[in-house]
Structure formats: C-alpha cells, structure tokens
Design a protein around this motif. Sequence first.
Motif, PDB file in Angstrom:
ATOM      1  N   LEU A  77     -61.321  50.324 -50.408  1.00  0.00           N
ATOM      2  CA  LEU A  77     -60.462  49.258 -49.673  1.00  0.00           C
ATOM      3  C   LEU A  77     -61.218  49.036 -48.131  1.00  0.00           C
ATOM      4  N   ILE A  78     -61.531  50.358 -47.984  1.00  0.00           N
ATOM      5  CA  ILE A  78     -62.149  50.649 -46.865  1.00  0.00           C
ATOM      6  C   ILE A  78     -62.854  50.103 -46.167  1.00  0.00           C
ATOM      7  N   ARG A  79     -64.495  49.960 -47.528  1.00  0.00           N
ATOM      8  CA  ARG A  79     -65.311  49.886 -47.449  1.00  0.00           C
ATOM      9  C   ARG A  79     -65.766  47.615 -47.765  1.00  0.00           C
ATOM     10  N   LEU A 122     -64.662  42.264 -43.432  1.00  0.00           N
ATOM     11  CA  LEU A 122     -63.516  41.690 -42.967  1.00  0.00           C
ATOM     12  C   LEU A 122     -64.120  41.229 -42.008  1.00  0.00           C
ATOM     13  N   THR A 123     -63.958  42.130 -40.844  1.00  0.00           N
ATOM     14  CA  THR A 123     -64.477  42.325 -40.268  1.00  0.00           C
ATOM     15  C   THR A 123     -66.048  41.744 -39.395  1.00  0.00           C
ATOM     16  N   ILE A 124     -66.892  42.284 -40.316  1.00  0.00           N
ATOM     17  CA  ILE A 124     -68.538  41.188 -39.976  1.00  0.00           C
ATOM     18  C   ILE A 124     -68.649  40.347 -40.437  1.00  0.00           C
ATOM     19  N   LEU A 125     -67.657  39.893 -41.518  1.00  0.00           N
ATOM     20  CA  LEU A 125     -67.515  38.532 -41.839  1.00  0.00           C
ATOM     21  C   LEU A 125     -66.962  36.854 -40.794  1.00  0.00           C
ATOM     22  N   ALA A 139     -68.064  35.433 -50.149  1.00  0.00           N
ATOM     23  CA  ALA A 139     -68.178  36.777 -48.970  1.00  0.00           C
ATOM     24  C   ALA A 139     -67.472  37.671 -50.322  1.00  0.00           C
ATOM     25  N   VAL A 140     -67.205  36.533 -50.934  1.00  0.00           N
ATOM     26  CA  VAL A 140     -66.753  37.942 -52.016  1.00  0.00           C
ATOM     27  C   VAL A 140     -67.929  38.293 -53.821  1.00  0.00           C
ATOM     28  N   LEU A 141     -69.131  37.503 -53.713  1.00  0.00           N
ATOM     29  CA  LEU A 141     -69.891  38.070 -53.976  1.00  0.00           C
ATOM     30  C   LEU A 141     -71.067  39.053 -53.366  1.00  0.00           C
ATOM     31  N   LEU A 142     -70.791  38.738 -51.903  1.00  0.00           N
ATOM     32  CA  LEU A 142     -71.155  40.065 -51.053  1.00  0.00           C
ATOM     33  C   LEU A 142     -70.518  41.620 -51.327  1.00  0.00           C
ATOM     34  N   GLY A 143     -69.251  41.219 -50.967  1.00  0.00           N
ATOM     35  CA  GLY A 143     -68.433  42.150 -51.558  1.00  0.00           C
ATOM     36  C   GLY A 143     -68.785  43.220 -52.121  1.00  0.00           C
TER      37      GLY A 143
END
Lengths: 289, 313
Positions: free
Chosen positions: A119-121, A126-129, A154-158
């Motif tokens: 969750l933290i990762r 969320l902040t960076i993007l 964003a999803v793919l990056l995550g």
Amino acid sequence: MVRSGARRWRSRIATALLLLPAATWYALLLLVPLVILVVFSFGGRAPEGGYLPDFTFANYLELPTRATAFVNALWMALGGTVLCLLVGFPLAYYLATRAGSQRTLLLVLVVVPFWTSFLIRTYAWLTILGNNGIPSLLEDLGFGHIVLLNTPFAVLLGIVYNYLPLMVFPLYVSLERLDKRLLEASKDLGAGRWATFRQVTLPLSSAGVLSGVILVFIPIMGEYIIPALLGGGKVFFIGNALVDLFLQSRNWPFGSAAAIVLILVILTAVTIYLRVGSRGSGSREVSLL
Amino acid sequence: MTDRTTPPPRAAIDRAGRWVDRAFRIQATALYLFLYVPIALVVLFSFNAGNRTGELRGLSLRWYQVAVEDPFAMGALQNSFVVGAWTAVIATTLGTLAALALQRTPRRIRAVFEAITYVAIIIPGIVIGIATLIFFVNAFAWINPQLAGIWAAIGAGAPPTIGTGLHTIIAAHVLFTMAIVIVLVRARLAGMDRSLTEASFDLFASPLRTFVQVTLPQLRPAIITGALLAFTFSFDDYVIASFVAGPGKPTLPMYVFSSIRRGITPEINAIAAMVLTVTVTLLVIVSLIYRRSSRIAAAQRAAATADAAAGTS
C-alpha cells in the motif's frame, strides 16, 4: 521391520491429528467456499442483495457488461509481465554474472521493497504522479499541462514498480545456476555476444523466465490496490469490479460468476505454465525467499 | 556498485565488451533509483513542516505527533498488531504440525495437500477475501439461530451473536500464511540430517523427546522466519481484511487506504515511515537468523566431515 498393528494405527492417528487443523482450515475457508462460489454463480439475486437459490445462466450472460474490467486486467497483466521481464532480465543478468563481491547486498536490495508495505509503495507514486509531482515539474520546464495520475500509464508504472522484485528473483536464481563454462565454450566456438545470449543463456534460463512470468502475471490479474489508487476509477480491473459487486452493490451471484471467470483465467495460466514447464528439464521450483 | 572486481583477461582489448558492461551497470543503477527514490520520498515528506505532501516546507516531527495523537490511526495500528501476532502464532503452529505430519502421510494425500498449499499461496488476495467472506456469512447464518435456540431453551435471555471482527481477519490471514509456513518448514525438513533423529531413537529417546531435543532445534530458523513472514504479510494486507473486517475495527492498511481516499496529508507519510521501520527491522532479524543458522549448519557439517575423516584414517 517388525511393527505391531496397534502401534501402526496409533502412528497413523497421530499423523492424521497433526494434519487435521490445517486440513480443516483449507477445507472450510478455501475449498468449501470455492464450491459455494460455483453454486452462487448459477443462482438468482435476492431482493436485498445476497443469494437466492435458482439455476440460471443469467449471471454469466450478464458478464459482458463488465468486459472492460476483464480486458483491462488481462492487457495490463500481459503488458506488466512483459515489461517486468524486459526490465528485470538485464538486472538479473548483471547480478548473476557481473556484480562481483557486492552481489549479495544488491540482491537483498532488490528483495527488500517486496517485503515492505504494498500500500505504501503504491501510495508513493500517488504523490510523485500527482499534480504537485512530476506534472508540475514538467509544466515548469514548459511541457504544458500533462496528466499522469489516473491513466493507464500510471497503473502500468505502479505494476512494474511493485512486481519487479518478484520477477528479478527467479530470473537471478536460474541465471546464477547457469554453467559459465558454457558461455566460454560458445565464445570459443566463435559465437558473438548476441548469438551466445540467444542460443545459450536464454534457453538455459527459460525455467526462471517461466517462474517469473507466472509469479507476476497471476497476482496482477487479481490486482485491486494499484488500479484503485493510481487508476482513480478510470482504469479498473476485475479486482475492483469484485470489490464493488461483493461489498458495495452486494450482487453476490453476479460477483460469483465474475470471480469464477477470474479463477479460470488463473487456472489457464497455471496449466500453460505446467505444460511448457514439463517440456523442459530440471527442477522448476523457485523459492520466494 | 562502481568498483570492478577481477576484470576478465581479454577485457582490455574488448572495447565493445566494456560498453556492454557499462550499459549493464547504468541500467542497474537506474533500476535501484527507481526502486528506492519513491520510498525515500515518502519518508522525506513525513518530516514535512508544511501542510501538503507534495511541497516540502522545512523539516519537523509535527506529523509524527499528529499521527501518534490520532486515536483512529493508533486504534487501527493496535488492531493490526493484534491480528498480525495471532496470525503468526496460529499459522506457525498449524503449519509446522502439518509439515511434520506430511512427512509420514501416503504420497497421494501429500500430493493433494501440497497442491492446495500452492493454490493458497498463489491465489490473489481478492479470491481469498471472497472465499472467506462466503464461509463466514454462511457459518454465522447457521450458528446464530442455533445459539438463539439454545439460549431460548435454557431461558438465558438475549442470545450472543457471532459476527465479523478481528477474529475473522485472523482466520482469513492464517489461510495463506499457514501455507507459507508449511512450504518453509518442509524445505527445512527435507534438508535435515536424518541420522541425528535415528541416533536419538537408537539411544532410546521417546518420540516426543526426540522431537523436542533433536527435530525442533533444527527447525527453529524456519519456524521463526515463518512466523515473522506471517506477521509481515498479515500486517501488510489490505484486500482480504477489507472483505472480512468487522464494523468499526479497521486494520492499519484499511485506515491508511481510506485516509488516502479522503485526501493526502503528511500524516499518512508519517504512519508509512513508521510501518516501514517495523518491516525493515523484522527483515533484518530474519536475515540475521538465517545467516546464523546457515553458519552453524556449515560448522556442523565441517565438524562431521572432520570426524568422518578422523574415523577412516
């Protein structure tokens, strides 16, 4: 060996008793619910949500209304797996063959993020993007207003960020076991770098590739947190549909049908893995530790 | 990452090789930055003196104080510790017992059990959440009327009702962490020196005594690792807990998730930094245990070889 019948029975009962608690847990919380899930998926919907005894294919016929969730999850799982492999393979190769004395430390550094909170990762991105992160940086540089959050990107990056360690580890294990003399032999026989890689390294590390692919693909298919946080309701997976169907709209029969399809996709992936795996030789066991 | 160990002999003439080497190193460095910069940023912003996570306005411990004084966050943290600790204890006990039993079961039963164990590990959390939710809903729908019937029969007033709560989260977490313990302990059992157990029996030790004095000490690293991993996984889980948690009793990940949904503040970063500290500490403990046990095992093996050599000469 002389053993009396009574003693043998006592030993058998002792074994059964040791196994019983774990077996009960598996049966009650995993196997029986999976059977109920199948039954539910053919059932009707009770007025206040929940299940009404019935036998109908209506839930399965209704599935196309959630097709986007399945398609998103499948494409993102495939894309994420391929990206993890493309990015992870050179790193695993570097660790296995060129990292020298710092190899253990570097390997631990790959694994550590995997054990820290998922969750933290995800929250980190969320902040960076988010609008105060990279987009505002890009805007200052004159790139105009670019939205990164709540996009497929964003999803793919995550996904790549969270699952990369899970891919690198089995790759490393198989590359590390690879007999380096074979590479030298290939070189001595006049094969170039690329030919050696394609004809020696890649085939011999296929077990690791396969393990990594399956270890990454299955959990991404069932992913919920990443699309929920980084996709912001615009990019959603089956996992998000299932949470909605079971916890919010409480349409359990339809949710069961969707869950059954997810399980079938995963079973298909595992079957392919076992088929392809048994064609090669050697052990495919890769520990996560 | 930058210094070179023992360059290959032909490296000096192989200019292309040097470029490949450099490319590998740059890629690795970039990936390590990719892995760690986001985590570092989370920790950095936890020290933010300002009100928003994105903008750093001086350093302070302000948000840590906010987090520690937040009754909801601390309640959720406590719930997570309770769930994690019980999960670790139950999963380790049941998993170890099952692993020991599996050594002596017929092959077919063992194969089935192993298959279910792998399924429990690899299946996504969302499926475990749904499965356990279905079990609990059905179980409670059956048990509560029974309880009501019994209470009515003995005239004891209002019957108790069993519902979801921390215990249901624990039960669901045990399902997959137990499977991890089984795999770990079985791996250890497979690598164990059988001659010690046999020697113990030859010296007329009872099975129980053999287990306590010979088997258990050898299994200890696997058991402790299993327990710590079970705790970590339980402590980290959001998806399963969100399915089977009771009303008003969220775990820390559930609290964090809903806070993120409400809006990001550096308080979340402060909580995240504290959670990271706990996890990394546990990881260090695990790795130390593993290193120690493998060193002891190596020493024992060396001693045994020396003994054998002395015996034959």
